[in-house]
Scaffold this active site. Structure first.
Site, short mmCIF file in Angstrom:
data_model
loop_
_atom_site.label_atom_id
_atom_site.label_comp_id
_atom_site.label_asym_id
_atom_site.label_seq_id
_atom_site.Cartn_x
_atom_site.Cartn_y
_atom_site.Cartn_z
N LYS A 1 0.83 -1.20 0.00
CA LYS A 1 0.00 0.00 0.00
C LYS A 1 0.87 1.26 0.00
O LYS A 1 2.08 1.19 0.25
CB LYS A 1 -0.91 -0.04 1.23
N TYR B 1 -12.56 -2.44 -3.10
CA TYR B 1 -12.97 -2.56 -1.69
C TYR B 1 -14.51 -2.52 -1.54
O TYR B 1 -14.99 -2.23 -0.44
CB TYR B 1 -12.33 -1.45 -0.86
N PHE C 1 -15.37 3.22 7.90
CA PHE C 1 -14.01 3.63 7.51
C PHE C 1 -13.80 3.60 6.00
O PHE C 1 -12.69 3.82 5.52
CB PHE C 1 -12.96 2.75 8.20
N ARG D 1 -1.07 -14.38 4.45
CA ARG D 1 -1.80 -13.80 5.58
C ARG D 1 -0.97 -13.91 6.87
O ARG D 1 -0.99 -13.02 7.71
CB ARG D 1 -3.15 -14.50 5.77
N THR E 1 -4.92 -7.50 10.92
CA THR E 1 -5.31 -6.24 10.28
C THR E 1 -4.86 -5.03 11.08
O THR E 1 -4.32 -4.06 10.52
CB THR E 1 -6.85 -6.20 10.12
N ARG F 1 3.10 -6.35 9.42
CA ARG F 1 2.33 -5.26 10.04
C ARG F 1 2.89 -4.93 11.43
O ARG F 1 2.87 -3.77 11.84
CB ARG F 1 0.85 -5.63 10.08
N ASN G 1 -1.80 0.06 7.10
CA ASN G 1 -1.24 -1.22 7.54
C ASN G 1 -0.43 -1.92 6.46
O ASN G 1 -0.25 -3.13 6.47
CB ASN G 1 -2.32 -2.11 8.16
N HIS H 1 -1.83 -5.53 1.65
CA HIS H 1 -3.11 -6.22 1.47
C HIS H 1 -2.79 -7.63 1.00
O HIS H 1 -1.85 -7.83 0.22
CB HIS H 1 -3.96 -5.52 0.40
N GLU I 1 -9.63 -10.87 -7.12
CA GLU I 1 -8.69 -9.75 -7.03
C GLU I 1 -7.62 -9.80 -8.12
O GLU I 1 -7.26 -8.76 -8.68
CB GLU I 1 -8.07 -9.73 -5.63
#
Ligand code: GDP
Length: 138
Positions: free
Chosen positions: A10, A50, A58, A86, A92, A103, A113, A116, A127
């Protein structure tokens, strides 16, 4: 089982020069980069990606944050790639992330964070096709 997953570094990760460290970590853990593109996401592209979070309080912040600068989009391939990614990412909310996860190591807040990663085979397929091509789905 060899599978493919979708990953984003990100804007906060790109901004802080973390691309090398994050991609290096994926490679060390046996995930291979099979496609990559650096780009700045447009508002509609981010909102579509998203869309599942559209009703969340949010959502606006999430779209703002992911469109705030360039990102690195990637397809990663490896043994159990979805779960492995993951695990490498961590929870998260960085405050809850396990020691050694990306993270925990690098992220400053839940909104920034750093990475993704797809959470299931169906989302990985959607995706990858959203940003790359159907033919890259594992
Ligand atoms: P992920 O799969 O671990 O990325 O988490 P989710 O799919 O639940 O949420 C998607 C993204 O929305 C997260 O990575 C966060 O950046 C963001 N997000 C989730 N919850 C919050 C929140 O309470 N506040 C803010 N600002 N962002 C959030």
């Amino acid at each position: 089982m060899t599978e493919r997953t979708f990953s984003i570094i990100k804007p906060d990760g790109v901004r802080r020069n973390l691309i090398g460290r994050i991609v290096g970590r994926f490679e060390e853990e046996g995930l291979k980069v099979v496609a990559a593109q650096m780009k700045r996401l447009g508002r509609y592209e981010a909102e579509g990606f998203y869309a599942i979070h559209k009703e969340r309080p949010f959502f606006g912040e999430l779209v703002e944050s992911v469109t705030s600068g360039p990102v690195l989009l990637m397809v990663l391939e490896g043994e159990n790639a979805i779960l492995k990614n993951r695990e490498i990412m961590g929870a998260t909310n960085p405050a809850d992330a396990a020691e050694g996860t990306i993270r925990k190591l690098y992220s400053q807040s839940i909104g920034e964070n750093t990475v993704h990663g797809s959470d299931a085979p169906e989302t990985a397929a959607t995706e990858i096709a959203w940003f790359f091509a159907q033919s890259l789905v594992g």
